[in-house]
Design a protein around this motif. Sequence first.
Motif, mmCIF file in Angstrom:
data_model
loop_
_atom_site.group_PDB
_atom_site.id
_atom_site.type_symbol
_atom_site.label_atom_id
_atom_site.label_comp_id
_atom_site.label_asym_id
_atom_site.label_seq_id
_atom_site.Cartn_x
_atom_site.Cartn_y
_atom_site.Cartn_z
ATOM 1 N N ASN A 260 -74.786 50.332 9.459
ATOM 2 C CA ASN A 260 -75.928 51.162 9.870
ATOM 3 C C ASN A 260 -77.078 50.304 10.404
ATOM 4 O OD1 ASN A 260 -74.570 53.455 9.087
ATOM 5 N ND2 ASN A 260 -75.532 53.560 7.069
ATOM 6 N N ILE A 261 -77.350 49.182 9.708
ATOM 7 C CA ILE A 261 -78.443 48.301 10.135
ATOM 8 C C ILE A 261 -78.106 47.652 11.477
ATOM 9 C CG2 ILE A 261 -79.702 46.186 9.572
ATOM 10 C CD1 ILE A 261 -79.397 46.956 6.623
ATOM 11 N N LYS A 262 -76.868 47.204 11.605
ATOM 12 C CA LYS A 262 -76.424 46.581 12.851
ATOM 13 C C LYS A 262 -76.561 47.564 14.012
ATOM 14 C CE LYS A 262 -74.117 42.972 14.705
ATOM 15 N NZ LYS A 262 -74.612 41.598 14.708
ATOM 16 N N LYS A 263 -76.140 48.795 13.772
ATOM 17 C CA LYS A 263 -76.221 49.827 14.806
ATOM 18 C C LYS A 263 -77.673 50.114 15.178
ATOM 19 C CE LYS A 263 -74.731 54.589 15.727
ATOM 20 N NZ LYS A 263 -74.048 55.781 15.147
ATOM 21 N N PHE A 264 -78.529 50.201 14.154
ATOM 22 C CA PHE A 264 -79.952 50.466 14.382
ATOM 23 C C PHE A 264 -80.587 49.350 15.213
ATOM 24 C CE2 PHE A 264 -84.375 49.817 13.035
ATOM 25 C CZ PHE A 264 -84.919 51.059 13.316
ATOM 26 N N LEU A 265 -80.277 48.088 14.851
ATOM 27 C CA LEU A 265 -80.862 46.962 15.571
ATOM 28 C C LEU A 265 -80.286 46.818 16.977
ATOM 29 C CD1 LEU A 265 -81.075 44.250 12.754
ATOM 30 C CD2 LEU A 265 -82.941 45.576 13.732
ATOM 31 N N ASP A 266 -78.995 47.080 17.144
ATOM 32 C CA ASP A 266 -78.391 47.031 18.477
ATOM 33 C C ASP A 266 -79.098 47.976 19.431
ATOM 34 O OD1 ASP A 266 -76.485 45.077 18.087
ATOM 35 O OD2 ASP A 266 -74.971 46.479 17.364
ATOM 36 N N HIS A 267 -79.541 49.107 18.879
ATOM 37 C CA HIS A 267 -80.209 50.112 19.706
ATOM 38 C C HIS A 267 -81.702 49.833 19.851
ATOM 39 C CE1 HIS A 267 -81.234 53.955 21.455
ATOM 40 N NE2 HIS A 267 -82.117 54.150 20.488
ATOM 41 N N ALA A 268 -82.361 49.496 18.714
ATOM 42 C CA ALA A 268 -83.826 49.388 18.722
ATOM 43 C C ALA A 268 -84.327 47.984 19.074
ATOM 44 C CB ALA A 268 -84.392 49.806 17.361
ATOM 45 N N ILE A 269 -83.689 46.946 18.500
ATOM 46 C CA ILE A 269 -84.142 45.562 18.700
ATOM 47 C C ILE A 269 -82.909 44.690 18.940
ATOM 48 C CG2 ILE A 269 -85.860 43.891 17.888
ATOM 49 C CD1 ILE A 269 -86.348 45.768 15.498
ATOM 50 N N PRO A 270 -82.282 44.782 20.101
ATOM 51 C CA PRO A 270 -81.007 44.071 20.333
ATOM 52 C C PRO A 270 -81.081 42.573 20.075
ATOM 53 C CG PRO A 270 -81.509 45.574 22.139
ATOM 54 C CD PRO A 270 -82.718 45.542 21.278
ATOM 55 N N GLU A 271 -82.241 41.967 20.359
ATOM 56 C CA GLU A 271 -82.345 40.518 20.191
ATOM 57 C C GLU A 271 -82.313 40.090 18.730
ATOM 58 O OE1 GLU A 271 -86.576 42.190 20.636
ATOM 59 O OE2 GLU A 271 -84.571 42.520 21.475
ATOM 60 N N LYS A 272 -82.504 41.038 17.799
ATOM 61 C CA LYS A 272 -82.491 40.710 16.376
ATOM 62 C C LYS A 272 -81.172 41.073 15.690
ATOM 63 C CE LYS A 272 -86.274 38.610 15.458
ATOM 64 N NZ LYS A 272 -86.208 37.264 14.878
ATOM 65 N N ALA A 273 -80.258 41.699 16.401
ATOM 66 C CA ALA A 273 -78.991 42.116 15.794
ATOM 67 C C ALA A 273 -78.195 40.927 15.265
ATOM 68 C CB ALA A 273 -78.163 42.908 16.804
ATOM 69 N N LYS A 274 -78.353 39.757 15.883
ATOM 70 C CA LYS A 274 -77.563 38.580 15.507
ATOM 71 C C LYS A 274 -77.966 37.992 14.155
ATOM 72 C CE LYS A 274 -80.612 35.575 18.208
ATOM 73 N NZ LYS A 274 -80.727 34.696 19.394
ATOM 74 N N ILE A 275 -79.146 38.348 13.633
ATOM 75 C CA ILE A 275 -79.578 37.759 12.358
ATOM 76 C C ILE A 275 -79.031 38.536 11.160
ATOM 77 C CG2 ILE A 275 -81.689 36.878 13.427
ATOM 78 C CD1 ILE A 275 -83.252 38.968 11.824
ATOM 79 N N VAL A 276 -78.364 39.665 11.399
ATOM 80 C CA VAL A 276 -77.799 40.456 10.300
ATOM 81 C C VAL A 276 -76.500 39.817 9.833
ATOM 82 C CG1 VAL A 276 -77.107 42.745 9.510
ATOM 83 C CG2 VAL A 276 -78.772 42.520 11.360
ATOM 84 N N GLN A 277 -76.382 39.617 8.516
ATOM 85 C CA GLN A 277 -75.188 38.988 7.951
ATOM 86 C C GLN A 277 -74.603 39.865 6.855
ATOM 87 O OE1 GLN A 277 -76.410 35.167 6.481
ATOM 88 N NE2 GLN A 277 -77.117 34.436 8.469
ATOM 89 N N MET A 278 -73.282 39.979 6.850
ATOM 90 C CA MET A 278 -72.581 40.671 5.776
ATOM 91 C C MET A 278 -72.278 39.653 4.676
ATOM 92 S SD MET A 278 -71.288 43.437 4.581
ATOM 93 C CE MET A 278 -70.392 43.635 3.042
ATOM 94 N N TYR A 279 -72.813 39.882 3.472
ATOM 95 C CA TYR A 279 -72.633 38.940 2.365
ATOM 96 C C TYR A 279 -71.356 39.264 1.591
ATOM 97 C CZ TYR A 279 -73.409 36.422 -1.991
ATOM 98 O OH TYR A 279 -73.262 35.592 -3.081
#
Length: 519
Positions: A260-279
């Motif tokens: 959900n977070i990845k999808k939200f960032l891909d749409h809203a802030i694409p340049e920040k999508a790469k900082i999301v990590q699955m732990y």
Amino acid sequence: MEKELIINSNNKKVDVAILEDKKLVEYHQQDSDSKIVVGDIYLGRVKKLVPGLNAAFLDIGYSKDAFLHYSDLGPKLPSVKKFTNKATSGHNTTWRLNDYDLNEEIIKTGRIDEVLKKKGLLLVQILKEPISTKGPRLTCEITIPGRLLVLVPFSNIVTISKKVSSNDERKRLKVLIESIKPANFGVILRTAAEGKKAADLHEELNELLENWKKMFQNMIKNRKVGKLLSELDMTESLIRDILTDDFTRIAVNDKDLYGNIKKFLDHAIPEKAKIVQMYNGRQAIFDTFGITKQIKASFGKTSTMNSGAYLVIEHTEAMHVIDVNSGPKVSTQNQQDAVLKVNMEAAKEIARQLRLRDIGGLIIIDFIDMRKYEHRKALFHQMREFMSPDHAQHTILPLSKFGLMQITRQRVRPEVKIATAEVCPSCNGTGKINSTILTIDELERDLEYVIKLRPNTRFEVKIHPFLFAYLKKGFPSRQMNWFMKYKKWIKIQPDQNLPINQYKFFDSQGEEINMEIGD
């Protein structure tokens, strides 16, 4: 500064931690079954008018009646009432406001019984979550927030965040948004809108209008008390509101939430999508990032700082009171400068504690007395600087003649409270002691102080057998780590007579090393 957002999710709740340079500065909790969220829009029914309070209580379908004060009605109340009545009676079939005649605004000094009637339906929004025995607080100033814009129905005003400092950029944004916004919808441009293209603003504006349309359709379909539009959940709203370019990592341990977070960032802030990590680590995510230990150390009645000074944080029904204490290690030389240094350190920690615990309302701080006016003035300005990253609205007053500082801070959610006590093995729970993890932290802090104070002295530590076993356990043990760090072997002796949360230092002659040094 390195900023990280760490999210721990399980079936019952979501915990969100914000770290700045690995230090915990904000901590949020949300139950999975939370029904009331700030920003949700409801159709409410006026249940009771209380002229003495100049307020009304509304039924919004929650177990407790919601509170609506006259000051939260907003000047556009007549327009909101007319829109609600037409929609619920079936006379209005469009969500658009192009041909809508805005009513005359209400006055600020009016009375609640002059503008509202009992049993009337009204469009409202959650302003504050239920706190203690109080129900949620409402407002009629409806807003639909996005990351770049905030949509304000029944208004034609365009405003721009004060943090956008360039006059040319402010003019550009205002001209741009006025050319694309529909009639009778105001817009607030947030700081994140600075430098954005027309296409980005237009896309988000259409999304916010779509949410308004969805809210309207729910209202004409149901025509009864209840929720019409849900705000984003806490995690997504936090990302929307606080995520800035200086965040370096978002780590989450739940696969669905990660998606959900990845999808939200891909749409809203694409340049920040790469900082999301699955732990996927074996340890709990909060343990890996050192958050659990910081939570234990930060939420007690007292908060100790590196210098040995400490805060005592008390909560009363009317206010929070914070007392600053110098501790045993403040130097007696140049006392005024030493006091200023302690107060500055305390101010920084207080600013962190207010954010971390989400303390709101009136806060009174009793700093250590300072005689010099320039020191008092410097402390006030530094406190404002320390509080500047805080997103909650706040007001700070200079030190009073009694040496007290007053702060008011916006409170929209219940204060975060974490238990930092554990059952005492000696009394089996009839009393409480500090968590043992805090005792070890304090021991190591005092150990470092004693080594600096007496670098050539051989000494030993006497401690309760439980903690003795903990310090000797493993390879390398805690005691071995001390040797590698200080190049000095610290002898440890178990002492059954000591309480589990106490310890003592002794020199080679068997004399106790007194920690009560200085003022």
